[in-house]
Motif scaffolding. Sequence first.
Motif, mmCIF file in Angstrom:
data_model
loop_
_atom_site.group_PDB
_atom_site.id
_atom_site.type_symbol
_atom_site.label_atom_id
_atom_site.label_comp_id
_atom_site.label_asym_id
_atom_site.label_seq_id
_atom_site.Cartn_x
_atom_site.Cartn_y
_atom_site.Cartn_z
ATOM 1 N N VAL A 75 0.865 -1.183 0.000
ATOM 2 C CA VAL A 75 0.000 0.000 0.000
ATOM 3 C C VAL A 75 0.898 1.227 0.000
ATOM 4 C CG1 VAL A 75 -1.619 1.353 1.395
ATOM 5 C CG2 VAL A 75 -1.936 -1.118 1.139
ATOM 6 N N SER A 76 0.582 2.202 -0.851
ATOM 7 C CA SER A 76 1.492 3.341 -1.018
ATOM 8 C C SER A 76 0.736 4.629 -1.324
ATOM 9 C CB SER A 76 2.471 3.051 -2.160
ATOM 10 O OG SER A 76 1.775 2.885 -3.394
ATOM 11 N N LYS A 132 -12.838 12.645 4.966
ATOM 12 C CA LYS A 132 -14.000 11.903 4.467
ATOM 13 C C LYS A 132 -13.635 10.841 3.433
ATOM 14 C CE LYS A 132 -18.513 11.315 4.282
ATOM 15 N NZ LYS A 132 -19.212 10.679 5.410
ATOM 16 N N THR A 133 -12.459 10.975 2.789
ATOM 17 C CA THR A 133 -12.057 10.054 1.723
ATOM 18 C C THR A 133 -10.586 9.713 1.886
ATOM 19 O OG1 THR A 133 -13.671 11.035 0.205
ATOM 20 C CG2 THR A 133 -11.899 9.752 -0.787
ATOM 21 N N VAL A 134 -10.234 8.471 1.590
ATOM 22 C CA VAL A 134 -8.831 8.046 1.606
ATOM 23 C C VAL A 134 -8.495 7.450 0.249
ATOM 24 C CG1 VAL A 134 -9.421 5.787 2.620
ATOM 25 C CG2 VAL A 134 -7.087 6.659 2.811
ATOM 26 N N LYS A 135 -7.317 7.808 -0.257
ATOM 27 C CA LYS A 135 -6.814 7.259 -1.516
ATOM 28 C C LYS A 135 -5.470 6.588 -1.249
ATOM 29 C CE LYS A 135 -6.744 10.069 -5.030
ATOM 30 N NZ LYS A 135 -6.511 11.303 -5.831
ATOM 31 N N THR A 153 -1.947 0.330 -9.480
ATOM 32 C CA THR A 153 -3.339 0.774 -9.507
ATOM 33 C C THR A 153 -3.650 1.598 -8.269
ATOM 34 O OG1 THR A 153 -5.621 0.028 -9.862
ATOM 35 C CG2 THR A 153 -4.287 -1.264 -8.342
ATOM 36 N N GLU A 154 -4.654 2.455 -8.367
ATOM 37 C CA GLU A 154 -5.043 3.312 -7.258
ATOM 38 C C GLU A 154 -6.457 2.995 -6.794
ATOM 39 O OE1 GLU A 154 -4.414 7.336 -8.658
ATOM 40 O OE2 GLU A 154 -2.427 7.379 -7.707
ATOM 41 N N VAL A 155 -6.681 3.225 -5.505
ATOM 42 C CA VAL A 155 -7.978 2.947 -4.875
ATOM 43 C C VAL A 155 -8.459 4.234 -4.214
ATOM 44 C CG1 VAL A 155 -9.153 1.583 -3.108
ATOM 45 C CG2 VAL A 155 -7.281 0.559 -4.446
ATOM 46 N N VAL A 156 -9.736 4.573 -4.414
ATOM 47 C CA VAL A 156 -10.349 5.742 -3.785
ATOM 48 C C VAL A 156 -11.558 5.260 -2.983
ATOM 49 C CG1 VAL A 156 -11.415 7.999 -4.122
ATOM 50 C CG2 VAL A 156 -9.623 7.214 -5.703
ATOM 51 N N LEU A 157 -11.553 5.531 -1.664
ATOM 52 C CA LEU A 157 -12.611 5.028 -0.792
ATOM 53 C C LEU A 157 -13.254 6.169 -0.006
ATOM 54 C CD1 LEU A 157 -10.790 1.905 0.740
ATOM 55 C CD2 LEU A 157 -12.300 1.960 -1.265
ATOM 56 N N VAL A 184 -8.068 -6.278 -8.435
ATOM 57 C CA VAL A 184 -7.516 -5.899 -7.129
ATOM 58 C C VAL A 184 -7.984 -4.502 -6.731
ATOM 59 C CG1 VAL A 184 -5.353 -5.275 -5.944
ATOM 60 C CG2 VAL A 184 -5.518 -7.439 -7.199
ATOM 61 N N SER A 185 -8.102 -3.610 -7.695
ATOM 62 C CA SER A 185 -8.483 -2.230 -7.381
ATOM 63 C C SER A 185 -9.896 -2.133 -6.826
ATOM 64 C CB SER A 185 -8.353 -1.346 -8.623
ATOM 65 O OG SER A 185 -9.343 -1.682 -9.585
#
Length: 261
Positions: free
Chosen positions: A73-74, A118-121, A192-196, A249-250
């Motif tokens: 995770v980065s 409110k959001t983590v990437k 890849t990037e994840v936005v939650l 995975v994303s």
Amino acid sequence: MKFKLINTVIAVALAIALGSCTNDNDVVNATEGSGSLKIKFDHRYGDVDFIMGAPYTTSQGETIKVDNIKYIVSNIVLIKEEGGTYVYPKSKSYFIIKEQTPSLFTIELTDVPAGNYKTVKFGIGVDQEQFNLGAAGQGDFLAQAQSEGMMWSWSAGYKFLAFEGNFTSATVTDPTLFKVHTGQTGTNYNYTEVVLDMPDKALVRPTITPQIHVMADLSKILDGATKISLSPQPNIMGGVVLASITANVSTMFSVDHVHND
């Protein structure tokens, strides 16, 4: 006289109660200074808790038993409710999440500006910009990745995700080892990037260390938008299939809840 005493007691009690509420609200509403924030990763397989070595059946009718799951995770970014962003320092923003080691379930970010987030990437893997700094530019993370088996070699690069175990199927009746590794292959970098978005705000304060509880559904690795069968290719480390794995995975992460303790 008795009524005066009662009224005095009530007034004092109300003052204390109001003072306590005001103090509590001050802590919640204050956005000065800095604090820490934790991100805990909890692994599931579909709708059930993930257990290492337990059998799980994929959509392709294959039964898998996982004995190794790790990923990088980065590049963590926190977004405030009003839209401002805080980018965690890149030099400190590389972590290995490892199911086998409870101490590696949780990331702690320090010196985070106070705020309502409110959001983590975050990224899965090591971005190409960082890799291009060369071995000397990786800091302590290179030695950690090597120790955890999260590199093929320096020239080949990092393993972004390692998902390993054995499987059986209608055509593969003896338990057969499988390995799914994502990372750079040829000209495909597969980062890849994840936005939650979070269901509740993470209130970072000097006196509050929130914990974001992230659920990672490991079934999505093989059973995301693209359904992957291991039978024709037990070792997936490149090719077109790897791009599909990266896309899968994303989508495997979500925020379940946030603790503000």
